[in-house]
Design an enzyme around this catalytic site. Structure first.
Site: not given
Length: 154
Positions: A29, A38
């Site tokens: 991540e 994202d």
């Protein structure tokens, strides 16, 4: 598997599945302390936290990750009926952290796992590599490590 990631995972083995999954998540991540969209357009913060994300509120990346990781592990524990190794639990918790509860609960991966097809279930991880219909190199890499971790010990 990346040698640095492998070393971090070996060190985390003493902490069990939660510690192992945390290393997997942090590695894949990355961390951003201010809210961002994202690759799927979802508002996120820190290590991909997608819950209530306040634009102006300071957050603790570690506390969000800890809370989110415990929730992912609880989803694994609640849905998987087959016995699991610590490595398999870690791989699944990392997977759930990324794909979310509903997708995991409906997945062929879970069906195969609960039917006793461990190898088939671990192989299913490779299918989860798309963002908006396009293959994501980052997800290909993440799923590859999870699959490897799911199939065999460090």
């Amino acid at each position: 598997m990346n040698p640095e990631l492998r070393n971090r995972l070996i060190k985390a083995t003493a902490g069990g599945a939660i510690a192992l999954a945390t290393v997997l998540i942090q590695w894949h991540e990355g961390v951003l302390y201010t809210p961002y969209r994202d690759s799927g357009g979802v508002l996120s913060v820190c290590y991909g936290h997608t819950g209530a994300v306040a634009i102006s509120s300071p957050v603790s990346a570690t506390s969000l990750l800890d809370s989110d990781q415990k929730a992912a592990m609880a989803i694994v524990d609640a849905n998987v009926t087959a016995p699991l190794t610590e490595n398999q639990k870690a791989a699944l918790a990392s997977f759930v952290y990324n794909v979310a509860r509903g997708a995991f609960a409906r997945s062929t991966l879970l069906k195969k796992l609960n039917a006793g097809d461990r190898a088939g279930a671990c192989d299913e991880m490779r299918c989860w590599k798309y963002v908006d219909g396009k293959v994501s190199k980052g997800l290909v890499n993440w799923r590859s490590v999870e699959r490897e971790f799911c199939l065999k010990p460090l």
